[in-house]
Write a protein that holds these residues in place. Structure first.
Motif, short mmCIF file in Angstrom:
data_model
loop_
_atom_site.label_atom_id
_atom_site.label_comp_id
_atom_site.label_asym_id
_atom_site.label_seq_id
_atom_site.Cartn_x
_atom_site.Cartn_y
_atom_site.Cartn_z
N LEU A 1 50.93 -11.93 -42.45
CA LEU A 1 51.29 -11.81 -43.86
C LEU A 1 50.01 -11.62 -44.65
CD1 LEU A 1 53.37 -12.04 -46.20
CD2 LEU A 1 52.83 -14.50 -46.24
N THR A 2 49.89 -10.47 -45.30
CA THR A 2 48.72 -10.17 -46.12
C THR A 2 49.14 -10.16 -47.58
OG1 THR A 2 47.71 -8.84 -44.38
CG2 THR A 2 46.87 -8.53 -46.61
N THR A 3 48.41 -10.89 -48.40
CA THR A 3 48.68 -10.93 -49.84
C THR A 3 47.40 -10.56 -50.58
OG1 THR A 3 50.23 -12.76 -49.48
CG2 THR A 3 49.54 -12.33 -51.74
N ARG A 4 47.50 -9.55 -51.43
CA ARG A 4 46.38 -9.14 -52.28
C ARG A 4 46.78 -9.36 -53.73
NH1 ARG A 4 42.22 -6.18 -50.44
NH2 ARG A 4 42.21 -5.76 -48.21
N ILE A 5 45.86 -9.92 -54.50
CA ILE A 5 46.15 -10.21 -55.90
C ILE A 5 45.00 -9.72 -56.77
CG2 ILE A 5 45.27 -12.55 -55.57
CD1 ILE A 5 47.04 -13.48 -57.84
N ALA A 6 45.36 -9.09 -57.88
CA ALA A 6 44.40 -8.71 -58.92
C ALA A 6 44.99 -9.22 -60.23
CB ALA A 6 44.20 -7.21 -58.96
N PHE A 7 44.26 -10.10 -60.90
CA PHE A 7 44.79 -10.78 -62.08
C PHE A 7 43.76 -10.76 -63.19
CE2 PHE A 7 45.90 -14.38 -64.73
CZ PHE A 7 47.29 -14.32 -64.78
N GLY A 8 44.17 -10.33 -64.37
CA GLY A 8 43.27 -10.32 -65.52
C GLY A 8 42.59 -8.98 -65.72
N ARG A 9 41.62 -8.98 -66.60
CA ARG A 9 40.87 -7.77 -66.95
C ARG A 9 39.38 -8.09 -66.90
NH1 ARG A 9 44.31 -3.20 -67.35
NH2 ARG A 9 46.29 -3.88 -68.25
N PRO A 10 38.52 -7.08 -66.57
CA PRO A 10 37.09 -7.32 -66.60
C PRO A 10 36.67 -7.81 -68.00
CG PRO A 10 37.58 -5.22 -65.55
CD PRO A 10 38.86 -5.71 -66.17
N PRO A 11 35.74 -8.74 -68.11
CA PRO A 11 34.95 -9.32 -67.02
C PRO A 11 35.61 -10.52 -66.35
CG PRO A 11 34.15 -10.16 -69.10
CD PRO A 11 35.27 -9.21 -69.44
N GLU A 12 36.87 -10.80 -66.68
CA GLU A 12 37.58 -11.94 -66.11
C GLU A 12 38.57 -11.52 -65.02
OE1 GLU A 12 36.72 -14.95 -66.95
OE2 GLU A 12 35.28 -14.18 -68.43
N LEU A 13 38.29 -10.43 -64.34
CA LEU A 13 39.19 -9.94 -63.29
C LEU A 13 39.05 -10.80 -62.04
CD1 LEU A 13 41.16 -7.79 -62.22
CD2 LEU A 13 39.16 -6.43 -61.56
N TYR A 14 40.17 -11.35 -61.60
CA TYR A 14 40.20 -12.18 -60.39
C TYR A 14 40.83 -11.38 -59.26
CZ TYR A 14 41.59 -15.88 -57.14
OH TYR A 14 41.78 -16.66 -56.02
N LEU A 15 40.11 -11.28 -58.15
CA LEU A 15 40.59 -10.58 -56.96
C LEU A 15 40.59 -11.55 -55.79
CD1 LEU A 15 38.41 -7.33 -57.26
CD2 LEU A 15 40.75 -7.67 -58.09
N ALA A 16 41.64 -11.50 -54.96
CA ALA A 16 41.68 -12.36 -53.79
C ALA A 16 42.60 -11.75 -52.74
CB ALA A 16 42.17 -13.76 -54.15
N VAL A 17 42.30 -12.06 -51.49
CA VAL A 17 43.15 -11.59 -50.39
C VAL A 17 43.37 -12.74 -49.41
CG1 VAL A 17 41.15 -10.65 -49.15
CG2 VAL A 17 43.45 -9.89 -48.55
N SER A 18 44.61 -12.92 -49.00
CA SER A 18 44.98 -13.93 -48.02
C SER A 18 45.60 -13.25 -46.82
CB SER A 18 45.97 -14.92 -48.63
OG SER A 18 46.70 -15.62 -47.62
N ARG A 19 45.23 -13.70 -45.62
CA ARG A 19 45.89 -13.24 -44.40
C ARG A 19 46.31 -14.47 -43.61
NH1 ARG A 19 41.66 -9.54 -45.02
NH2 ARG A 19 42.37 -7.40 -45.26
N ILE A 20 47.58 -14.51 -43.26
CA ILE A 20 48.12 -15.63 -42.50
C ILE A 20 48.77 -15.08 -41.24
CG2 ILE A 20 49.69 -17.60 -42.51
CD1 ILE A 20 49.49 -17.65 -45.55
N ARG A 21 48.27 -15.50 -40.08
CA ARG A 21 48.88 -15.07 -38.81
C ARG A 21 50.00 -16.04 -38.47
NH1 ARG A 21 45.30 -15.10 -33.52
NH2 ARG A 21 44.08 -13.57 -34.70
N LEU A 22 51.16 -15.46 -38.11
CA LEU A 22 52.37 -16.24 -37.90
C LEU A 22 52.86 -16.17 -36.47
CD1 LEU A 22 54.08 -14.80 -41.07
CD2 LEU A 22 53.19 -17.12 -40.89
N ASP A 23 53.52 -17.25 -36.04
CA ASP A 23 54.25 -17.23 -34.77
C ASP A 23 55.59 -16.53 -34.99
OD1 ASP A 23 52.40 -18.64 -33.18
OD2 ASP A 23 53.09 -20.55 -34.01
N ASP A 24 56.29 -16.28 -33.90
CA ASP A 24 57.59 -15.63 -33.99
C ASP A 24 58.59 -16.44 -34.80
OD1 ASP A 24 56.67 -13.52 -32.49
OD2 ASP A 24 57.49 -14.26 -30.59
N ASP A 25 58.43 -17.77 -34.80
CA ASP A 25 59.36 -18.63 -35.54
C ASP A 25 58.98 -18.81 -37.01
OD1 ASP A 25 57.15 -20.24 -35.38
OD2 ASP A 25 58.16 -21.90 -34.33
#
Length: 212
Positions: free
Chosen positions: A29-53
């Protein structure tokens, strides 16, 4: 779990302030977020590896401009199967609604903190089905949607609305995210409209280490 790509727009009282892209592919599961406007632009990416369950194995979180990624390993960290990094809440809400239980207790981990900073949380149906979010969003209708709350320390930390098994809005107690309709390419085009070039480049990046 079936692969998907999903785009959401963030709204504050001042208007639309960013976008979020979620995708599930090859058990990650990959989540990318861009929030706000420069110079307060927040960028982040999360990757979560999951089991079949649907339980998680590994989490990698990075906000460009910080000291580096935060890595969490469920086995090495001694986290139980009831735990979930914060950006996996989307999957837990789906699981809770599909399961039909009265509540789903779990341990929420902070994706951006070494060691995870575990906190007890519970998902439960809202006692009264609220029909509005804290931020007014044009065209948002919640009729027929089930409200699910995340409770931490005795208070509502987030609220989600789910209809026909799909999340139709999320209230993060300060901003609201709403899915953008259409096929991924159409939803992406609409989500990126009027965003800063840096936000667009980050949200559309591909590859394991893109933008991280």
């Amino acid at each position: 779990m079936e692969p998907f790509e999903r785009w959401e727009a963030f709204h504050e009282p001042s208007g639309r302030v960013g976008a979020l892209r979620r995708s599930l592919e090859a058990g990650v599961l990959t989540t990318r977020i861009a929030f706000g406007r420069p110079p307060e632009l927040y960028l982040a990416v999360s990757r979560i590896r999951l089991d079949d369950d649907g339980s998680w194995q590994l989490s990698r979180f990075h906000a460009p401009g910080t000291t580096g990624p935060v890595l969490l390993d469920r086995t090495a960290g001694g986290f139980g199967p009831e735990s979930m990094p914060g950006y996996g809440e989307f999957l837990l809400v789906r699981r809770f609604v599909a399961g039909g239980a009265a509540e789903l207790p779990y341990v929420q981990l902070a994706d951006d903190v070494p060691g995870g900073d575990p906190v007890s949380a519970v998902l439960r149906a809202a006692p009264s089905a609220p029909r509005r979010t804290s931020v007014a969003v044009d065209g948002l209708g919640l009729d027929g949607a089930r409200a699910v709350e995340r409770i931490q320390a005795g208070r509502t930390a987030a609220r989600h609305w789910v209809r026909a098994g799909e999340m139709v809005a999320s209230d993060w107690q300060g901003a609201v995210s709403v899915p953008v309709a259409g096929a991924p390419s159409d939803a992406a085009w609409a989500s990126l409209e009027d965003l800063d070039d840096a936000a667009i480049e980050f949200l559309t990046a591909t590859g394991r280490h893109a933008g991280s």
